[in-house]
Design a protein around this motif. Structure first.
Motif, PDB file in Angstrom:
ATOM      1  N   ILE A   4      -9.612  -2.312  -2.604  1.00 28.75           N
ATOM      2  CA  ILE A   4      -8.216  -1.855  -2.580  1.00 28.75           C
ATOM      3  C   ILE A   4      -8.162  -0.474  -3.200  1.00 28.75           C
ATOM      4  N   SER A   5      -7.513   0.434  -2.494  1.00 25.93           N
ATOM      5  CA  SER A   5      -7.377   1.794  -2.981  1.00 25.93           C
ATOM      6  C   SER A   5      -5.893   2.171  -2.982  1.00 25.93           C
ATOM      7  N   ILE A   6      -5.384   2.454  -4.173  1.00 22.43           N
ATOM      8  CA  ILE A   6      -3.965   2.781  -4.344  1.00 22.43           C
ATOM      9  C   ILE A   6      -3.895   4.218  -4.839  1.00 22.43           C
ATOM     10  N   THR A   7      -3.162   5.069  -4.099  1.00 21.27           N
ATOM     11  CA  THR A   7      -3.096   6.486  -4.458  1.00 21.27           C
ATOM     12  C   THR A   7      -1.656   6.963  -4.553  1.00 21.27           C
ATOM     13  N   ASP A   8      -1.261   7.387  -5.755  1.00 26.98           N
ATOM     14  CA  ASP A   8       0.058   7.987  -6.007  1.00 26.98           C
ATOM     15  C   ASP A   8       1.193   7.149  -5.414  1.00 26.98           C
ATOM     16  N   LEU A   9       1.099   5.844  -5.604  1.00 31.34           N
ATOM     17  CA  LEU A   9       2.069   4.917  -5.018  1.00 31.34           C
ATOM     18  C   LEU A   9       3.417   5.019  -5.717  1.00 31.34           C
ATOM     19  N   ARG A  10       4.458   5.186  -4.898  1.00 36.49           N
ATOM     20  CA  ARG A  10       5.818   5.259  -5.425  1.00 36.49           C
ATOM     21  C   ARG A  10       6.723   4.255  -4.726  1.00 36.49           C
ATOM     22  N   LYS A  11       7.621   3.674  -5.505  1.00 40.61           N
ATOM     23  CA  LYS A  11       8.633   2.804  -4.926  1.00 40.61           C
ATOM     24  C   LYS A  11       9.968   3.043  -5.613  1.00 40.61           C
ATOM     25  N   SER A  12      10.944   3.486  -4.809  1.00 43.06           N
ATOM     26  CA  SER A  12      12.333   3.524  -5.282  1.00 43.06           C
ATOM     27  C   SER A  12      13.095   2.474  -4.488  1.00 43.06           C
ATOM     28  N   TYR A  13      13.759   1.578  -5.183  1.00 42.06           N
ATOM     29  CA  TYR A  13      14.592   0.602  -4.479  1.00 42.06           C
ATOM     30  C   TYR A  13      15.830   1.291  -3.935  1.00 42.06           C
ATOM     31  N   ASP A  14      16.540   0.573  -3.048  1.00 42.17           N
ATOM     32  CA  ASP A  14      17.685   1.187  -2.353  1.00 42.17           C
ATOM     33  C   ASP A  14      18.780   1.636  -3.324  1.00 42.17           C
ATOM     34  N   ASN A  15      18.842   1.020  -4.506  1.00 39.77           N
ATOM     35  CA  ASN A  15      19.834   1.447  -5.503  1.00 39.77           C
ATOM     36  C   ASN A  15      19.376   2.679  -6.282  1.00 39.77           C
ATOM     37  N   GLY A  16      18.221   3.248  -5.903  1.00 38.55           N
ATOM     38  CA  GLY A  16      17.725   4.457  -6.552  1.00 38.55           C
ATOM     39  C   GLY A  16      16.768   4.205  -7.702  1.00 38.55           C
ATOM     40  N   HIS A  66      -7.953  -0.657   5.521  1.00 37.71           N
ATOM     41  CA  HIS A  66      -6.791  -0.644   6.411  1.00 37.71           C
ATOM     42  C   HIS A  66      -5.539  -0.226   5.644  1.00 37.71           C
ATOM     43  N   ASP A  67      -4.816   0.741   6.197  1.00 43.43           N
ATOM     44  CA  ASP A  67      -3.602   1.256   5.558  1.00 43.43           C
ATOM     45  C   ASP A  67      -2.476   0.226   5.692  1.00 43.43           C
ATOM     46  N   VAL A  68      -1.829  -0.124   4.566  1.00 45.35           N
ATOM     47  CA  VAL A  68      -0.810  -1.192   4.619  1.00 45.35           C
ATOM     48  C   VAL A  68       0.428  -0.782   5.414  1.00 45.35           C
ATOM     49  N   VAL A  69       0.687   0.533   5.526  1.00 42.48           N
ATOM     50  CA  VAL A  69       1.858   0.964   6.287  1.00 42.48           C
ATOM     51  C   VAL A  69       1.526   1.065   7.776  1.00 42.48           C
ATOM     52  N   HIS A  70       0.373   1.643   8.082  1.00 38.88           N
ATOM     53  CA  HIS A  70       0.055   1.912   9.484  1.00 38.88           C
ATOM     54  C   HIS A  70      -0.649   0.769  10.174  1.00 38.88           C
ATOM     55  N   ASP A  71      -1.285  -0.095   9.404  1.00 32.70           N
ATOM     56  CA  ASP A  71      -2.058  -1.192   9.994  1.00 32.70           C
ATOM     57  C   ASP A  71      -1.801  -2.480   9.198  1.00 32.70           C
ATOM     58  N   ARG A  73      -0.957  -5.591   9.764  1.00 32.11           N
ATOM     59  CA  ARG A  73      -1.530  -6.900  10.100  1.00 32.11           C
ATOM     60  C   ARG A  73      -2.968  -7.018   9.602  1.00 32.11           C
ATOM     61  N   ARG A  74      -3.762  -5.973   9.862  1.00 31.32           N
ATOM     62  CA  ARG A  74      -5.165  -6.004   9.414  1.00 31.32           C
ATOM     63  C   ARG A  74      -5.256  -6.008   7.897  1.00 31.32           C
ATOM     64  N   ALA A  75      -4.401  -5.189   7.262  1.00 30.15           N
ATOM     65  CA  ALA A  75      -4.429  -5.143   5.796  1.00 30.15           C
ATOM     66  C   ALA A  75      -4.075  -6.516   5.228  1.00 30.15           C
ATOM     67  N   ARG A  76      -3.017  -7.111   5.759  1.00 29.17           N
ATOM     68  CA  ARG A  76      -2.536  -8.386   5.229  1.00 29.17           C
ATOM     69  C   ARG A  76      -3.521  -9.531   5.448  1.00 29.17           C
ATOM     70  N   SER A  77      -4.299  -9.431   6.526  1.00 31.47           N
ATOM     71  CA  SER A  77      -5.235 -10.521   6.831  1.00 31.47           C
ATOM     72  C   SER A  77      -6.330 -10.632   5.774  1.00 31.47           C
ATOM     73  N   GLN A  78      -6.498  -9.568   4.965  1.00 35.49           N
ATOM     74  CA  GLN A  78      -7.532  -9.568   3.924  1.00 35.49           C
ATOM     75  C   GLN A  78      -7.035 -10.150   2.611  1.00 35.49           C
ATOM     76  N   ILE A  79      -5.708 -10.456   2.565  1.00 40.60           N
ATOM     77  CA  ILE A  79      -5.053 -10.758   1.292  1.00 40.60           C
ATOM     78  C   ILE A  79      -4.469 -12.158   1.271  1.00 40.60           C
ATOM     79  N   GLY A  80      -4.670 -12.853   0.145  1.00 38.04           N
ATOM     80  CA  GLY A  80      -3.932 -14.082  -0.128  1.00 38.04           C
ATOM     81  C   GLY A  80      -3.043 -13.857  -1.332  1.00 38.04           C
ATOM     82  N   LEU A  81      -1.815 -14.375  -1.279  1.00 41.71           N
ATOM     83  CA  LEU A  81      -0.859 -14.164  -2.374  1.00 41.71           C
ATOM     84  C   LEU A  81      -0.353 -15.503  -2.891  1.00 41.71           C
TER      85      LEU A  81
END
Ligand code: ADP
Ligand code: ADP
Length: 224
Positions: A4-16, A66-71, A73-81
């Motif tokens: 897993i490679s995470i680079t400069d990940l940002r998340k703003s929720y819809d409320n800002g 596999h990029d979680v945004v662009h691919d 299905r493939r990314a998710r198939s590698q993951i169990g939650l």
């Protein structure tokens, strides 16, 4: 290499609200890493972003290349939650619950794999029991079995010992080590430093949407 490679990940929720403010982290294949931080730090958001459940607003995440945004299905198939809450159809049997989850991934049945998973979790003898007949600890094991039904390379455990008694907590610690021995990369969240130290090889301390430090656990204990 990194699974897993995470680079400069940002998340703003819809409320800002900025829940992740530029998180970078590489997770190596076969390691157990703990995300340690207080309530509200952004741990669940981070897991959600990697698993494709939370729409990210900046940066990149790849899983098994596999990029979680662009691919997704493939990314998710590698993951169990394994989520925090136990969510089971209580009238369904253990076997059918796990088999059903595998089906959701669009995979053909593989009963030999499911048998191995249930045996490794000491659930094989309970396979014909309805989930409502199981103890809390066994229900947690069924949640893990469901998450492993599609043979993912990476397993996420969100607060695996929240609201769990001491015996069950030790049970969970042992289980995580067994999972690693079987080759699964494990990422877990916790707000207990003792638990991070007990379970993980490496600890990422997260607070207010930022990673403050990442340390091998041997070094971590010297700091606190
Ligand atoms: P996204 O930006 O990922 O689409 P949203 O901002 O639309 O996410 O919120 C997703 C859901 O989470 C909504 O149903 C919202 O009501 C709920 N939510 C809002 N604020 C919070 C909060 N502080 N903690 C948890 N859930 C929240
Ligand atoms: P943790 O898992 O470390 O407790 P979370 O990732 O659940 O933290 O939450 C991080 C922050 O983002 C918290 O302040 C929470 O209230 C906020 N948050 C979570 N979900 C939403 C949402 N859907 N909309 C707005 N804010 C949210």
């Amino acid at each position: 290499g990194a699974i897993i490679s995470i680079t400069d990940l940002r998340k703003s929720y819809d409320n800002g609200f900025q829940a992740l403010k530029g998180v970078s982290l590489d997770i190596e294949e076969g390691e157990i890493i703990a995300l340690l931080g207080p309530n509200g730090a952004g741990k669940t958001t981070l897991i959600g972003a990697v698993c494709g459940l939370v729409r990210i607003t900046g940066g990149t995440v790849t899983v098994g290349g596999h990029d979680v945004v662009h691919d997704p299905r493939r990314a998710r198939s590698q993951i169990g939650l394994v989520p925090q809450e136990i969510a089971l159809d209580i009238f369904e049997t253990v076997w059918k619950s796990v088999r059903y989850t595998r089906g959701l991934f669009g995979l053909p049945p593989d009963d030999a794999h499911l048998e191995r998973v249930l045996k490794s979790l000491s659930l094989w003898d309970k396979r014909d029991n309805q989930c409502k007949e199981l103890s809390g600890g066994m229900k947690r094991r069924v949640m893990i079995a469901k998450a492993l039904s599609h043979a993912p390379k990476v397993l996420f455990l969100d607060e695996p010992t929240a609201g769990v008694d001491v015996n069950l907590r030790r049970d969970m610690w042992a289980l995580v080590r067994e999972l690693r021995a079987s080759g699964v990369t494990v990422i877990l969240t916790t707000h207990y430093i003792e638990e991070a130290e007990e379970m993980a090889d490496r600890v990422a301390v997260i607070n207010k949407g930022e990673i403050l430090l990442v340390e091998d656990k041997a070094h971590l204990m010297k700091r606190f």
